[in-house]
Design an enzyme around this catalytic site. Structure first.
Site, PDB file in Angstrom:
ATOM      1  N   ARG A 115       1.113   5.893  -0.737  1.00 25.75           N
ATOM      2  CA  ARG A 115       1.632   5.751   0.630  1.00 25.75           C
ATOM      3  C   ARG A 115       0.802   4.789   1.473  1.00 25.75           C
ATOM      4  NH1 ARG A 115       5.211  10.014   1.746  1.00 25.75           N
ATOM      5  NH2 ARG A 115       5.079   9.512   3.944  1.00 25.75           N
ATOM      6  N   TRP A 167      -2.207   3.141   5.760  1.00 29.02           N
ATOM      7  CA  TRP A 167      -1.536   1.845   5.667  1.00 29.02           C
ATOM      8  C   TRP A 167      -1.547   1.315   7.093  1.00 29.02           C
ATOM      9  CZ3 TRP A 167       2.753  -0.679   7.713  1.00 29.02           C
ATOM     10  CH2 TRP A 167       3.149  -1.834   7.035  1.00 29.02           C
ATOM     11  N   HIS A 227      22.510 -27.400  -1.509  1.00 28.46           N
ATOM     12  CA  HIS A 227      22.661 -27.646  -0.071  1.00 28.46           C
ATOM     13  C   HIS A 227      21.300 -27.681   0.620  1.00 28.46           C
ATOM     14  CE1 HIS A 227      26.996 -27.453  -0.305  1.00 28.46           C
ATOM     15  NE2 HIS A 227      26.839 -26.436  -1.144  1.00 28.46           N
ATOM     16  N   CYS A 242       1.068   5.872   4.998  1.00 27.49           N
ATOM     17  CA  CYS A 242      -0.027   6.765   5.341  1.00 27.49           C
ATOM     18  C   CYS A 242       0.251   8.130   4.715  1.00 27.49           C
ATOM     19  CB  CYS A 242      -0.233   6.958   6.836  1.00 27.49           C
ATOM     20  SG  CYS A 242      -0.712   5.464   7.682  1.00 27.49           S
ATOM     21  N   GLU A 269       6.281  -9.406  -5.104  1.00 26.98           N
ATOM     22  CA  GLU A 269       5.512  -8.292  -4.531  1.00 26.98           C
ATOM     23  C   GLU A 269       4.363  -7.842  -5.409  1.00 26.98           C
ATOM     24  OE1 GLU A 269       7.519  -4.492  -3.914  1.00 26.98           O
ATOM     25  OE2 GLU A 269       8.881  -4.965  -5.546  1.00 26.98           O
ATOM     26  N   ASN A 273       0.340  10.075  10.716  1.00 24.83           N
ATOM     27  CA  ASN A 273       1.217   9.117  10.047  1.00 24.83           C
ATOM     28  C   ASN A 273       2.372   8.822  10.994  1.00 24.83           C
ATOM     29  OD1 ASN A 273       3.013   7.751   8.384  1.00 24.83           O
ATOM     30  ND2 ASN A 273       3.687   9.593   7.328  1.00 24.83           N
ATOM     31  N   GLY A 274       2.582   7.550  11.293  1.00 28.22           N
ATOM     32  CA  GLY A 274       3.683   7.188  12.187  1.00 28.22           C
ATOM     33  C   GLY A 274       3.215   6.150  13.194  1.00 28.22           C
TER      34      GLY A 274
HETATM   35  C1  F6R Z   1      10.287  -2.902  -3.666  1.00 24.80           C
HETATM   36  C2  F6R Z   1      10.385  -1.637  -2.995  1.00 24.80           C
HETATM   37  C3  F6R Z   1      10.859  -1.619  -1.607  1.00 24.80           C
HETATM   38  C4  F6R Z   1      11.762  -0.392  -1.376  1.00 24.80           C
HETATM   39  C5  F6R Z   1      12.110  -0.267   0.110  1.00 24.80           C
HETATM   40  C6  F6R Z   1      13.018   0.907   0.380  1.00 24.80           C
HETATM   41  O1  F6R Z   1       9.856  -2.733  -4.979  1.00 24.80           O
HETATM   42  O2  F6R Z   1      10.065  -0.620  -3.556  1.00 24.80           O
HETATM   43  O3  F6R Z   1      11.505  -2.789  -1.263  1.00 24.80           O
HETATM   44  O4  F6R Z   1      12.917  -0.533  -2.144  1.00 24.80           O
HETATM   45  O5  F6R Z   1      10.932  -0.109   0.842  1.00 24.80           O
HETATM   46  O6  F6R Z   1      12.413   2.105   0.035  1.00 24.80           O
HETATM   47  P1  F6R Z   1      13.267   3.403  -0.208  1.00 24.80           P
HETATM   48  O7  F6R Z   1      14.127   3.159  -1.383  1.00 24.80           O
HETATM   49  O8  F6R Z   1      12.255   4.482  -0.442  1.00 24.80           O
HETATM   50  O9  F6R Z   1      14.079   3.635   1.033  1.00 24.80           O
END
Ligand code: F6R
Length: 589
Positions: A28, A74, A485, A2, A469, A98-99
């Site tokens: 975001r 989001w 396995h 967000c 992703e 946001n939160g």
């Molecule tokens: C994948 C990706 C996420 C971030 C994860 C951590 O491409 O970007 O998996 O790596 O959300 O985010 P940070 O690094 O901002 O703590």
């Protein structure tokens, strides 16, 4: 997760600032968006589902407004819809948030007697609570203080009140919020890129802080209601650093920045065959690396490198698990947290827990002055520049480089080999023909597998995450020896299997596992470093990674995997920079 933006001032129309800010914050969250602006003393709320461009289409630009707040969502509570999108207005109070308000259901039960709720969100409940508290005292600052005593969770909130059409109030607790300082104008934002077009000067709010922003500037209060002094910081990059620079997508631009990042970091940290300017970690009893997603995958490479080069035990923990598990860390432990955004809620919580246990904390962080950077005892910046594409590429790459440097801190190195690496990385990026061919081969498949051992297995995990992703193809990474396995049952005629081999000590072993999948019909795509290259019938396609010294040649093997993911997603018509259901900065648990 967000994005929030706000504006008050005479120099600009708030609509322009809010929409430009939201566009820059769209990474975001992009489920829905909305603004609330005050035109001739009246609040007008405009919302839309989907990306910001839908909101832009709905707005009447000719209206004059010098104050407003905006939000890109989001979704956490309730589906993406107009009703659930922000701003929410209850009574005289309008907010963006946001939160997560954790006790919103409890609060809603009490407030149900007073207000009729229209959405499924926790935000509307927070808005009603604020409105009710304001009704009781007719003083928004007092209402905010009371609000903070009642709510549990994380929140960055911007507030407009019908009674004060020339004021924005903001509150911050465990979700990022800054105040941008302009000439005779003030901005509110989740993150600096939102306001960079207008000002580089900003103030970071701390947890518990709240502020009153008017045409005369702003006052910040701590959680006890005392007015606070603050430092105005200046952001070092300019607005052009967050543009696409002619690339079709941020992701492609960011992959293309990797050679330059490698060059910069290698020149900064390697001098006369030694690593300089980094702390030595060899005296720690043990190391725990904590992170999420790709940053956690970088941590797995860090584990391999630190155990190999420094010979101390390292465990890697997913931050959301670490924060609730039994911990065995103490003052002799080092906890390394890795984060691009520096705002990931679980990683930030992990730092606080590690500190409570007496461990020393070291952050490997990209965003300067982010919450994690400020919270850790010591920080190493990855200096990868702003990363806008939701799927991380260059920041992950910079993280593994920094972990490699940290692990080699007390070793002799071949400086020349390091210094020439960026040229090979650049060449590796431009081998479009083979990446296009592989993307074409896999883009209509249902399931794709990655196998490797040791450091190569960690690379496989990141390669697999990147592919799923952004292309929405199902993919899994397996330790090559583990496949038989159970999971080998999934391999059939034509199933794509990427096999990564950069570590000489296990090359033969992985080759045996490749043969096993090949024997079951797999279409094997081999990524192998030049020094281990061979001609054989156990693979169908081959990408050769330029030979460099140990570890360096391994970590650059991620680049073809990033590019193949990009090209596969492109062929599948996916939204590359903003994949569905994701957001760049995960500021909720
Ligand atoms: C994948 C990706 C996420 C971030 C994860 C951590 O491409 O970007 O998996 O790596 O959300 O985010 P940070 O690094 O901002 O703590």
């Amino acid at each position: 997760m967000c994005g929030i933006v706000g504006y008050i001032g005479k120099s600009h129309n708030s609509t322009e600032v809010l929409l430009s800010g939201l566009t820059n914050l769209e990474y975001r969250g992009y489920d829905s968006a909305g603004i609330a602006r005050i035109c001739n003393g009246e609040i007008e709320i405009i919302k839309s589902c989907g990306p910001i461009v839908n909101l832009k289409d709905k707005v009447n630009y000719s209206k004059n407004s010098n104050i407003g707040i905006g939000h890109t969502r989001w979704a956490t509570h309730g589906v993406p819809s107009i009703e659930n999108s922000h701003p929410h207005k209850v009574g005289k109070t309008t907010i963006v948030h946001n939160g997560i308000i954790e006790n919103y259901l409890e609060l809603k039960k009490d407030l149900n007697a007073i207000y009729e709720f229209k959405s499924d969100t926790d935000t509307e409940v927070a808005c009603a609570l604020l409105d009710n508290l304001y009704k009781e005292c007719n003083d928004m600052l007092k209402a905010i203080q009371n609000f903070q005593d009642i709510v549990r969770g994380s929140y960055a909130i911007a507030i407009l009140s019908d009674d004060e059409p020339n004021t924005i109030y903001v509150i911050k607790h465990m979700s990022p919020l800054i105040i941008g300082v302009g000439d005779d104008e003030t901005f509110i934002a989740s993150d600096v890129p939102a306001i960079l077009e207008y000002t580089k000067n900003y103030v970071v709010l701390n947890d518990g802080d709240y502020a009153k922003v008017t045409n005369d500037g702003f006052k910040i209060y701590d959680s006890n209601g005392n007015e606070k002094k603050y430092d105005v910081r200046t952001f070092s990059l300019d607005a052009s650093s967050i543009g696409k620079n002619g690339y079709d997508h941020f992701m492609l631009k960011e992959i293309n920045e990797e050679p330059e990042i490698a060059k910069k970091l290698i020149n900064r940290y390697i001098e006369n065959g030694e690593i300089k300017k980094l702390p030595s970690i060899k005296d720690c009893k043990n190391v725990t690396i904590v992170a999420c997603g790709s940053a956690m995958h970088a941590g797995l490479i860090g584990k391999y490198l630190i155990e190999k080069n420094i010979e101390i035990p390292v465990s890697v923990e997913i931050a959301s698990e670490f924060r609730y598990k039994q911990l065995f860390i103490d003052k002799n432990s080092l906890v390394i947290v890795i984060s691009q955004s520096g705002e990931t809620a679980d990683t930030l919580a992990a730092v606080k827990i590690a500190k409570e246990k007496g461990a020393k904390t070291l952050g490997i962080v990209n965003v300067v002055e982010s919450s994690i950077a400020r919270e850790v005892d010591d920080v190493i910046y990855t200096e990868a520049g702003s990363e806008i594409a939701v799927a991380t590429t260059k920041a992950y790459f910079a993280q593994v480089l920094m972990l490699m440097f940290l692990s080699l801190r007390d070793k002799d190195l071949d400086s020349e080999d390091f210094k020439s690496a960026h040229v090979d990385i650049d060449k590796l990026i431009h081998r479009d023909e083979i990446y296009d061919k592989i993307a074409k081969k896999i883009h209509e498949q249902n399931d794709i597998y990655f196998i490797g051992r040791q450091i190569d297995y960690s690379l496989c995990m990141e390669g697999s995450l990147k592919l799923k992703e952004i292309s929405y193809l199902h993919s899994e990474a397996y330790a090559a020896g583990e496949l038989k396995h159970g999971s080998i049952a999934l391999i059939g005629d034509g199933t794509p299997v990427f096999s990564v081999i950069t570590d000489e000590s296990i090359a033969e072993k992985t080759r045996s596992n490749m043969k096993e999948v090949k024997a079951r019909g797999a279409h094997v795509i081999l990524l192998i470093s030049e020094d281990l290259d061979y001609d054989g019938d156990d693979y169908d396609e081959k990408i050769v990674i330029p030979a460099h010294q140990e570890f360096l040649k391994s970590i650059i093997a991620i680049i073809p995997l990033q590019l193949i993911s990009y090209k596969t997603a492109l062929l599948r018509g996916c939204s590359i920079d903003k994949p569905k259901n994701l957001a760049k900065s995960v500021t909720v648990e």
